[in-house]
Design an enzyme around this catalytic site. Structure first.
Site, PDB file in Angstrom:
ATOM      1  CB  CYS A 221      29.662  52.304  -4.747  1.00  0.00           C
ATOM      2  SG  CYS A 221      31.087  52.701  -5.851  1.00  0.00           S
TER       3      CYS A 221
ATOM      4  CD  GLU B 214      25.944  50.865  -4.237  1.00  0.00           C
ATOM      5  OE1 GLU B 214      26.030  51.107  -5.375  1.00  0.00           O
ATOM      6  OE2 GLU B 214      26.728  50.368  -3.515  1.00  0.00           O
TER       7      GLU B 214
END
EC number: 2.1.1.35
Length: 368
Positions: A326, A360
């Site tokens: 992330c 991401e």
């Protein structure tokens, strides 16, 4: 002051910009062609949180501009699921004339699913009493009579009242399979349901034709573990947060998967156990013999800070590494260690958070 504009007409341009930014960040790393997985252009967030503003008899949702901190009224929120948007005005209209429900209410949280369930949390700056409970039950019934599959939570300091459950059950389609996931209020879940499905399918595709067992660190509620179990003889997964571990056990049973074992340990503790530095009673109590596992593949989905150096070096002991990140900056830092022994064979961008700076990433690494 308006929020970041959510404009489907500009969606593809913002996604192209992210792909360029990702490629520029990894320009000095030997990567294959970037695979880009798009989000729906609107109604993609399964979660939303709003502050509540009281103005005389009026009551409405507000958010804050991140740059100026100015508040602005929110009647609809195009980033959130259609289910949340359908519910927002009906919930507010029901609470507005009701003193027991509105008194010192300061926040409303929504958690919805692709499968049609929604959980609403009402947060208060006061203790909740029997009158609140009576009115909350009527509110829940009224909204369910409107066609919603809704549960309700009331929260105040040291108080949590649940009507009737504090979780939703999501159903994610992964290729030709449907997987069931319990998602508990205030526990981590992937916020973008459609992109979550694409991430699972990508990870399953990366690990096709695998041999032996899979080790997974930071497994959460078993999101990836359960989808990947079909590609391995056994899956051993670790997670530190107890609510997530409890949900993972629920999900294993709900999906009738018999080759996944979840243990409550941090990645750092697991590294110590694997290297024989420490013995852990919880491994013995669960009859887990680490030496019995034949793990050639490891899957990691660490927090934003990435993995510490010791964990990176432990991860290097596996033939194949699947890494979901992330935070591409900490992914790149970890790759400085991992790429000394492994080469990147898959490279992906998942647009979990459209119209934001956030990206991401996913990489598959194989031993050189």
């Amino acid at each position: 002051m308006a929020a970041t504009p959510i404009n489907p007409d500009t969606y593809q341009a913002q996604l192209d910009e992210k792909a360029e930014r990702m490629q520029a960040l990894f320009a000095d790393v030997d990567t294959p062609e970037l695979e880009v997985f798009a989000s729906p252009a609107q109604h993609y967030r399964m979660r939303a949180e709003f502050r509540v503003w009281h103005e005389g008899e009026d009551l409405y949702y507000i958010m804050f501009n991140q740059e100026t901190r100015e508040k602005y009224r929110v009647d609809q929120f195009p980033a959130a699921s259609r289910l949340i948007n359908d519910l927002m005005p009906l919930l507010m209209d029901a609470m507005k004339p009701n003193r027991a429900l509105r008194h010192k209410l300061f926040q409303v949280d929504f958690l919805s699913t692709l499968s049609g369930e929604v959980l609403v949390s009402l947060l208060y700056h006061r203790q909740l009493d029997d009158q609140w409970l009576t009115e909350a039950k009527m509110l829940k019934q009224r909204l369910n009579d409107e066609g919603f599959n809704l549960n309700l939570i009331g929260r105040a300091r040291k108080q949590k009242i649940v009507l009737n459950q504090d979780y939703v059950v999501e159903k994610l389609k992964v290729n030709d399979r449907t997987l069931t996931y319990q998602q508990v209020e205030n526990s981590f879940t992937q916020p973008n349901g459609e992109v979550a499905q694409k991430m699972l399918e990508w990870a399953v595709d990366c690990t096709q034709d695998s041999e032996g067992d899979l080790l997974e660190l930071y497994c959460g509620n078993g999101n990836f573990s359960l989808a990947l179990a079909q590609n391995f003889e056994r899956v051993l997964a670790t997670e530190l947060a107890k609510p997530s571990v409890d949900s993972a056990q629920y999900n294993i049973a709900a999906n009738q998967i018999d080759n996944v074992q979840i243990i409550r340990m941090s990645a750092e503790e697991f590294t110590q156990a694997m290297e024989g530095q420490r013995e852990f009673r919880r491994l013995k109590d669960n009859n887990i013999d680490l030496k019995s596992y034949n793990c050639n593949t490891i899957f990691v989905d660490p927090p934003r800070a990435g993995m510490d150096d010791d964990t990176c070096r432990m991860v290097q002991g596996y033939e194949r590494i699947v890494y979901i990140s992330c935070n591409p900056d900490t992914l790149k830092a970890n790759l400085e260690i991992l790429s000394t022994t492994h080469r990147i064979t898959r490279f992906a961008l998942f647009d979990q958070f459209p119209y934001t700076h956030h990206m991401e990433a996913g990489v598959m690494l194989e031993r050189k």
